[in-house]
Design an enzyme around this catalytic site. Structure first.
Site, PDB file in Angstrom:
ATOM      1  N   MET A  30       0.849  -1.190   0.000  1.00 29.41           N
ATOM      2  CA  MET A  30       0.000   0.000   0.000  1.00 29.41           C
ATOM      3  C   MET A  30       0.892   1.251   0.000  1.00 29.41           C
ATOM      4  SD  MET A  30      -3.411  -1.010   2.076  1.00 29.41           S
ATOM      5  CE  MET A  30      -2.788  -0.829   3.719  1.00 29.41           C
ATOM      6  N   HIS A  37       9.565  -3.548   3.235  1.00 28.28           N
ATOM      7  CA  HIS A  37       9.114  -3.747   1.851  1.00 28.28           C
ATOM      8  C   HIS A  37      10.309  -4.037   0.939  1.00 28.28           C
ATOM      9  CE1 HIS A  37       5.655  -1.038   3.173  1.00 28.28           C
ATOM     10  NE2 HIS A  37       5.045  -2.124   2.751  1.00 28.28           N
ATOM     11  N   LYS A 149       5.086  -9.723   9.406  1.00 28.56           N
ATOM     12  CA  LYS A 149       4.443  -8.865  10.416  1.00 28.56           C
ATOM     13  C   LYS A 149       2.926  -9.045  10.354  1.00 28.56           C
ATOM     14  CE  LYS A 149       4.268  -4.313  10.258  1.00 28.56           C
ATOM     15  NZ  LYS A 149       2.822  -4.055  10.439  1.00 28.56           N
ATOM     16  N   ASP A 150       2.419  -9.176   9.119  1.00 31.02           N
ATOM     17  CA  ASP A 150       0.984  -9.417   8.947  1.00 31.02           C
ATOM     18  C   ASP A 150       0.756 -10.925   8.895  1.00 31.02           C
ATOM     19  OD1 ASP A 150      -0.032  -6.629   8.596  1.00 31.02           O
ATOM     20  OD2 ASP A 150       1.466  -6.665   7.019  1.00 31.02           O
ATOM     21  N   VAL A 176      11.266  -6.988   9.551  1.00 34.18           N
ATOM     22  CA  VAL A 176      12.464  -6.144   9.662  1.00 34.18           C
ATOM     23  C   VAL A 176      12.181  -5.126  10.773  1.00 34.18           C
ATOM     24  CG1 VAL A 176      14.020  -4.561   8.470  1.00 34.18           C
ATOM     25  CG2 VAL A 176      12.960  -6.443   7.213  1.00 34.18           C
ATOM     26  N   SER A 185       6.879  -0.445   9.827  1.00 29.28           N
ATOM     27  CA  SER A 185       5.499  -0.362   9.357  1.00 29.28           C
ATOM     28  C   SER A 185       5.309   1.005   8.719  1.00 29.28           C
ATOM     29  CB  SER A 185       4.545  -0.502  10.549  1.00 29.28           C
ATOM     30  OG  SER A 185       3.259  -0.033  10.207  1.00 29.28           O
ATOM     31  N   SER A 186       4.469   1.051   7.687  1.00 29.56           N
ATOM     32  CA  SER A 186       4.186   2.345   7.054  1.00 29.56           C
ATOM     33  C   SER A 186       3.543   3.287   8.061  1.00 29.56           C
ATOM     34  CB  SER A 186       3.235   2.146   5.880  1.00 29.56           C
ATOM     35  OG  SER A 186       3.791   1.210   4.985  1.00 29.56           O
TER      36      SER A 186
HETATM   37  O1  PAF Z   1      -0.159  -5.863   3.570  1.00 29.53           O
HETATM   38  C1  PAF Z   1      -0.583  -4.916   2.862  1.00 29.53           C
HETATM   39  O2  PAF Z   1       0.081  -3.902   2.653  1.00 29.53           O
HETATM   40  C2  PAF Z   1      -1.972  -5.005   2.249  1.00 29.53           C
HETATM   41  O3  PAF Z   1      -2.863  -5.614   3.106  1.00 29.53           O
HETATM   42  C3  PAF Z   1      -1.976  -5.682   0.861  1.00 29.53           C
HETATM   43  C4  PAF Z   1      -1.535  -7.140   0.951  1.00 29.53           C
HETATM   44  C5  PAF Z   1      -1.065  -4.913  -0.094  1.00 29.53           C
HETATM   45  C6  PAF Z   1      -3.396  -5.670   0.278  1.00 29.53           C
HETATM   46  O4  PAF Z   1      -3.875  -4.369   0.129  1.00 29.53           O
END
Ligand code: PAF
Length: 279
Positions: A30, A37, A149-150, A176, A185-186
């Protein structure tokens, strides 16, 4: 690096690449990119001929309008970072491209999307499953990369890939962390200096809990200690702290690497999550 905002030309480009026998790694994001990332990009570059990074703040996965509005959007910086990281393609669509008409499609994954994040963010995983399905259909990658993380999101997407028979290999890449231990995290961009310091409490809670569990303490007093630690900061509000097995996300009973501690809460207005495998 190629940048696409529309599905049709992206598909044409990728079809030509696939005809040349090139494998494709997809890194869905996102935006508001950080080193976490970039680690996904690195992993994808190692294993694929071509890496596509999607940047799209997906409205259907936000159950809080304020969170959606405040989500950082930094496309120019993201583009520079991805160029430097050697990413080959950016796909940055507008809402009208991804949702030409409002979607009526909803996903129900039973237990998996009702607990933890699913309990506190109703509808969140349905929105994630929807947009990830769209991205998988648009890009048709060989492999797709997600951050650990997710953790619950990864389980949801694994379920999605199995149920819908996407021919895509999923990869989970370790968290990380900043030198302070704070998981990248963003959303960290929204924390002020003081809050950035407080936010380390989540990782410290996970380390404390892991240590206590390894010493034989049961989860009930451990949960109480984590609560006390978080509550010692007025700006911190613990939402959940759970210990579950990594397969079914059911409450864990014995220390093993098949179990994981997950935590979520607010620092000021910013909601953060973190996790740690117990071994
Ligand atoms: O983890 C994320 O940034 C979002 O949930 C994803 C997988 C890009 C879906 O919008």
């Amino acid at each position: 690096m190629e940048i696409f905002n529309e599905i049709k030309p992206l598909r044409a480009f990728l079809t030509a690449q696939k005809k040349l026998g090139r494998s494709i790694g997809l890194v869905p994001t996102m935006g508001a990119l950080h080193h976490g990332h970039l680690e996904l990009i690195r992993s994808s570059r190692k294993e694929n001929d071509l890496t596509v990074c999607s940047i799209y703040v997906n409205p259907t996965q936000f159950n809080n309008a304020n969170d959606l509005e405040k989500y950082p959007r930094t496309l120019a910086t993201d583009t520079a970072l991805l160029t430097e990281a050697g990413c080959d393609v950016i796909f940055a669509p507008a809402n009208t491209e991804m949702y030409a008409s409002p979607s009526q499609l909803h996903f129900d994954m039973g237990h998996l999307d009702k607990i933890l994040e699913g309990e506190f963010r109703p509808g969140h995983f349905s929105g994630v499953a929807l947009v990830v399905s769209k991205l998988f259909n648009i890009v048709a990658p060989t492999r797709a990369y997600f951050g650990q993380k997710d953790f619950q999101q990864y389980k949801v997407i694994t379920h999605l890939v199995n149920e819908l028979m996407f021919d895509i290999e999923l990869k989970s890449v370790p968290i990380v962390r900043e030198a302070s231990g704070l998981a990248m995290s963003s959303r960290n961009q929204r924390l002020n200096h003081e809050e950035t310091g407080y936010a380390t409490v989540f990782y410290r809670s996970l380390l404390l809990a892991k240590d206590l569990l390894n010493k034989g303490e049961s989860i009930i007093p451990v949960r109480e200690k984590v609560k006390q630690l978080c509550e010692s900061f007025p700006a911190v509000r613990l939402e959940y702290f759970e210990w579950v097995d990594t397969v079914n996300l059911k409450p864990a009973e014995n220390v093993s690497s098949q179990t994981i501690l997950l935590i979520a809460g607010y620092v000021g207005e910013v909601r953060l999550i973190d996790n740690l495998i117990v071994e």
